[in-house]
Design a protein around this motif. Sequence first.
Motif, PDB file in Angstrom:
ATOM      1  N   GLN A 577      -2.127   3.837  -1.566  1.00 28.98           N
ATOM      2  CA  GLN A 577      -3.290   3.104  -1.190  1.00 28.98           C
ATOM      3  C   GLN A 577      -4.177   3.501  -1.472  1.00 28.98           C
ATOM      4  O   GLN A 577      -4.724   4.213  -2.326  1.00 28.98           O
ATOM      5  CB  GLN A 577      -3.700   4.294  -0.298  1.00 28.98           C
ATOM      6  CG  GLN A 577      -1.696   3.654   1.117  1.00 28.98           C
ATOM      7  CD  GLN A 577      -1.970   5.174   2.014  1.00 28.98           C
ATOM      8  OE1 GLN A 577      -1.695   6.266   2.203  1.00 28.98           O
ATOM      9  NE2 GLN A 577      -2.007   4.709   3.538  1.00 28.98           N
ATOM     10  N   ARG A 578      -4.735   2.260  -2.288  1.00 28.19           N
ATOM     11  CA  ARG A 578      -6.375   2.465  -3.345  1.00 28.19           C
ATOM     12  C   ARG A 578      -7.270   1.055  -2.174  1.00 28.19           C
ATOM     13  O   ARG A 578      -7.277   0.620  -2.015  1.00 28.19           O
ATOM     14  CB  ARG A 578      -5.381   2.002  -4.441  1.00 28.19           C
ATOM     15  CG  ARG A 578      -4.427   1.763  -5.091  1.00 28.19           C
ATOM     16  CD  ARG A 578      -3.083   1.258  -5.876  1.00 28.19           C
ATOM     17  NE  ARG A 578      -2.937   1.209  -6.855  1.00 28.19           N
ATOM     18  CZ  ARG A 578      -1.293   1.034  -6.603  1.00 28.19           C
ATOM     19  NH1 ARG A 578      -1.416   0.054  -7.577  1.00 28.19           N
ATOM     20  NH2 ARG A 578      -0.224   1.848  -7.564  1.00 28.19           N
ATOM     21  N   PRO A 579      -8.767   2.287  -2.692  1.00 31.14           N
ATOM     22  CA  PRO A 579      -9.413   1.156  -2.583  1.00 31.14           C
ATOM     23  C   PRO A 579      -9.559   0.002  -3.285  1.00 31.14           C
ATOM     24  O   PRO A 579      -9.072  -0.226  -4.574  1.00 31.14           O
ATOM     25  CB  PRO A 579     -10.997   2.389  -3.581  1.00 31.14           C
ATOM     26  CG  PRO A 579     -10.574   2.971  -4.264  1.00 31.14           C
ATOM     27  CD  PRO A 579      -8.528   3.096  -3.233  1.00 31.14           C
ATOM     28  N   LEU A 580     -10.516  -1.463  -2.885  1.00 28.12           N
ATOM     29  CA  LEU A 580     -10.216  -2.463  -3.603  1.00 28.12           C
ATOM     30  C   LEU A 580     -10.863  -2.771  -4.766  1.00 28.12           C
ATOM     31  O   LEU A 580     -10.106  -2.785  -5.642  1.00 28.12           O
ATOM     32  CB  LEU A 580     -11.326  -3.646  -2.544  1.00 28.12           C
ATOM     33  CG  LEU A 580     -10.221  -3.955  -1.602  1.00 28.12           C
ATOM     34  CD1 LEU A 580      -9.352  -2.847  -0.496  1.00 28.12           C
ATOM     35  CD2 LEU A 580     -11.267  -5.072  -0.551  1.00 28.12           C
ATOM     36  N   HIS A 583      -8.690  -1.762  -8.074  1.00 28.12           N
ATOM     37  CA  HIS A 583      -8.189  -3.122  -9.054  1.00 28.12           C
ATOM     38  C   HIS A 583      -9.649  -4.753  -8.785  1.00 28.12           C
ATOM     39  O   HIS A 583      -8.964  -5.517  -9.514  1.00 28.12           O
ATOM     40  CB  HIS A 583      -6.998  -3.777  -9.006  1.00 28.12           C
ATOM     41  CG  HIS A 583      -5.962  -2.782  -8.491  1.00 28.12           C
ATOM     42  ND1 HIS A 583      -5.766  -2.151  -9.680  1.00 28.12           N
ATOM     43  CD2 HIS A 583      -5.398  -2.154  -7.326  1.00 28.12           C
ATOM     44  CE1 HIS A 583      -4.507  -2.407  -9.818  1.00 28.12           C
ATOM     45  NE2 HIS A 583      -4.442  -1.419  -8.687  1.00 28.12           N
ATOM     46  N   TYR A 584     -10.837  -4.729  -8.372  1.00 30.07           N
ATOM     47  CA  TYR A 584     -11.137  -5.828  -8.480  1.00 30.07           C
ATOM     48  C   TYR A 584     -12.707  -5.345  -8.117  1.00 30.07           C
ATOM     49  O   TYR A 584     -13.639  -4.610  -7.689  1.00 30.07           O
ATOM     50  CB  TYR A 584     -11.298  -6.758  -6.942  1.00 30.07           C
ATOM     51  CG  TYR A 584      -9.928  -6.743  -7.030  1.00 30.07           C
ATOM     52  CD1 TYR A 584      -9.348  -8.291  -7.014  1.00 30.07           C
ATOM     53  CD2 TYR A 584      -8.835  -6.637  -6.011  1.00 30.07           C
ATOM     54  CE1 TYR A 584      -8.211  -8.442  -6.823  1.00 30.07           C
ATOM     55  CE2 TYR A 584      -8.204  -6.952  -6.058  1.00 30.07           C
ATOM     56  CZ  TYR A 584      -7.298  -8.343  -6.269  1.00 30.07           C
ATOM     57  OH  TYR A 584      -6.004  -8.669  -6.271  1.00 30.07           O
ATOM     58  N   TYR A 598      -2.306  -1.739  -0.482  1.00 33.22           N
ATOM     59  CA  TYR A 598      -1.084  -0.978  -0.338  1.00 33.22           C
ATOM     60  C   TYR A 598      -0.247  -1.297  -2.533  1.00 33.22           C
ATOM     61  O   TYR A 598       0.381  -2.086  -2.176  1.00 33.22           O
ATOM     62  CB  TYR A 598      -0.178  -1.314   0.798  1.00 33.22           C
ATOM     63  CG  TYR A 598       0.460  -0.508   1.019  1.00 33.22           C
ATOM     64  CD1 TYR A 598       0.541   0.972   1.077  1.00 33.22           C
ATOM     65  CD2 TYR A 598       1.251  -0.608   1.737  1.00 33.22           C
ATOM     66  CE1 TYR A 598       1.779   2.150   1.151  1.00 33.22           C
ATOM     67  CE2 TYR A 598       2.600   0.819   2.186  1.00 33.22           C
ATOM     68  CZ  TYR A 598       3.029   1.743   1.463  1.00 33.22           C
ATOM     69  OH  TYR A 598       3.830   2.399   1.872  1.00 33.22           O
ATOM     70  N   GLY A 599      -0.974  -0.794  -2.772  1.00 32.25           N
ATOM     71  CA  GLY A 599      -0.121  -0.731  -4.542  1.00 32.25           C
ATOM     72  C   GLY A 599      -0.894  -2.030  -4.767  1.00 32.25           C
ATOM     73  O   GLY A 599      -2.213  -2.598  -4.162  1.00 32.25           O
ATOM     74  N   ALA A 600      -0.739  -2.775  -5.288  1.00 32.67           N
ATOM     75  CA  ALA A 600      -1.621  -4.348  -6.212  1.00 32.67           C
ATOM     76  C   ALA A 600      -1.516  -5.333  -5.642  1.00 32.67           C
ATOM     77  O   ALA A 600      -2.229  -5.745  -5.214  1.00 32.67           O
ATOM     78  CB  ALA A 600      -1.717  -3.996  -8.186  1.00 32.67           C
ATOM     79  N   ASP A 654       1.734 -14.297  -5.294  1.00 33.53           N
ATOM     80  CA  ASP A 654       2.022 -14.386  -6.396  1.00 33.53           C
ATOM     81  C   ASP A 654       3.064 -13.303  -6.993  1.00 33.53           C
ATOM     82  O   ASP A 654       3.329 -12.888  -8.297  1.00 33.53           O
ATOM     83  CB  ASP A 654       0.837 -15.022  -7.764  1.00 33.53           C
ATOM     84  CG  ASP A 654      -0.453 -14.050  -7.836  1.00 33.53           C
ATOM     85  OD1 ASP A 654       0.312 -12.923  -7.200  1.00 33.53           O
ATOM     86  OD2 ASP A 654      -1.165 -13.530  -9.238  1.00 33.53           O
ATOM     87  N   SER A 655       2.895 -12.226  -5.981  1.00 30.07           N
ATOM     88  CA  SER A 655       3.011 -10.973  -6.079  1.00 30.07           C
ATOM     89  C   SER A 655       4.872 -11.233  -6.629  1.00 30.07           C
ATOM     90  O   SER A 655       5.784 -11.665  -6.303  1.00 30.07           O
ATOM     91  CB  SER A 655       3.615 -10.191  -4.681  1.00 30.07           C
ATOM     92  OG  SER A 655       4.092  -9.011  -5.366  1.00 30.07           O
TER      93      SER A 655
END
Length: 670
Positions: A577-580, A583-584, A598-600, A654-655
């Motif tokens: 679980q990652r904050p936005l 990756h951005y 939740y993941g990338a 595109d996952s």
Amino acid sequence: MPLQFIMHANGFDLCLGDRCVLSHRADDPAFEIGTGVPDMEMVRGNFRIADDLHRRLPLNCFADDNGAIRLWNADQPETIVGIGIDIDAHHARLKIRCTDKNINRMWIAMARDADESFWGGGEQMSYLRLNGRRFPFWTSEPGVGRDKTTELTQIMDTEGLAGGDYWTTNYPQPTWLSSDRYAVHLETAAYSVLDLIEADRVAVECWKADLDLELFADESLPDLVTRLSDRFGRQPPLPDWAISGAIVGLKDGDATFDRFDKIAASGAAISGLWCEDWVGIRQTSFGKRLFWDWKWNAARYCDLPVKITALSAQGIHYLGYVNPYLAVDGVLYQEALAENYLALHQHDDSPYAVDFGEFDAGVVDFTNPAAAAWFSERIIGQEMLDFGLSGWMADFGEYLPTDVRLFDRSDPMEAHNRWPVLWAKVNADAIASRGKTGEATFFMRAGYSGVQAYCPLLWAGDQCVDFSRHDGINTVITGALSSGLLGNAYHHSDLGGYTSLHGVVRTPDLMHRWIDMAAFAPVMRSHEGNRPADNLQIDSSDAILAHFARMSNVHARLAPYVRALSNEAVATGLPLQRPLFLHYDDAAYHDIQDQFLYGADMLVAPVVHADQHGRQVILPDATWCHLWTGQDYARGTHPVTAPYGQPPVFYRKDSAHAALFASITEEFGE
């Protein structure tokens, strides 16, 4: 940008590229020392902390002896603070040591940019972005309410310091990350404080003058998180069974199994049954408590070995409960007492008894290697793993009093913060001794620096069973995101919350929203709470049970994706679980703590306010597909409807996992 250390005639700079992070000059010192006497009061794991400060001296003299730095105060030249430097492009360690052991306070001033954001601090429950506030690092009960303006917090404070505040947490850690791609860590177990109130500096306070100040730098925030995970330790992969279905928490003695059969008959995807009352019950005014003698209680579960075998044949794993204390009226306490494995009073050889609310318990002294090995083998190994348990809640760890006498003669003011790490190691060692690392698991709420190396799974502690801002359902997300940045890859919560006091009880709306949120955590586990009879449970109504069954199946369908994320966590330390902003790279995302990646490839925005059936969702730069309708969304802020069973969830079109996500849309969508 590389880290570099620059010496000057009257001081030094520690820089990140061309930006100075720490600057010391004799006429503008970054370091101060002093003495103080802590004023501490503990009531059942809740602390009142104050400092009787005697003196504070700036280190306004500087000398460089061939790279060996010496600092002192002009009025007290006999007291020297030496700083040794180890540095490369990505890591710097300042080894700070004082010649006078009576000096027990240090203050450090670091530079910051006006637009710089900071995160971390362990498992913070109220605020993800730390700017503008002061965060003490001291493991404790987080409190009930955690908001001094509310009536509930005020009542709990009156009843025993138990209201808490925005900074109180089971798992503090003096480590913080900057949006400028560096992190700072204090290598000390002493009480310390991060103060980010002033806009132009980072102020650090430590109740010890000997410590290491570490800095880490990397090209991106994900790489920085990996670097911190390398530093503090990495969790093993979660077991397949733990992620492939829900873990149902029931504590109803032998009646548990009939209830479990009814829940299973609903069509729920279930992989575990968790019975914390396997050791028996002690009824108190707080609610049903457990009998802290860590072995099967045959009076409450008369045929448990047979039941565990039968569950195993159905693919259901059995889980229990343990904590590091022993009730003084239990059998195991007498064993520990006979072997001198208990912490003692400071001024005599009598065992220290902690008041846990209407009963007392002894403290197994984990600074004694023999005592730690005894607990690991005798209790967790023999009474739990050999008995057939596949997992357990490893509770507490925050309660070490500051006036005990320990086997290794360490200062209990420092041992207090180390205690959760020692406790986690006892559990991990037991699993390793049976060759079950990555197969059996346990979950903890308490932590401190280094717990990552031993604890395979965090849980968010004891939320109130409500939507309150500082102690309700929404704090679970903040806790997962803040702790995840420090290398804790796996996080989950008590589905439905735990604490029900002074009229605060679960509503159907809360249960539905927590079910929705829990489905998108690595582990989905229900809990009956401290007062089961007063609160709704997953089997209290047909509607709640049907919803739980539906979302447990969604959770199970995500298992291949969660396994891929778990493999990534093992390789890189990145949390699931990652904050936005991980990756951005957009400052607009720095404060977002009510939705997460939740993941990338997946974005989850749970409904965390009462009586709402939709919410605004912020989507970063990508084409996002709504999990329940298949509709495409672009970057931006969008109103999204959210009936029960359809929390706002999106996946990247595109996952590599798009086919899996689309199959969930086909089966569970509109």
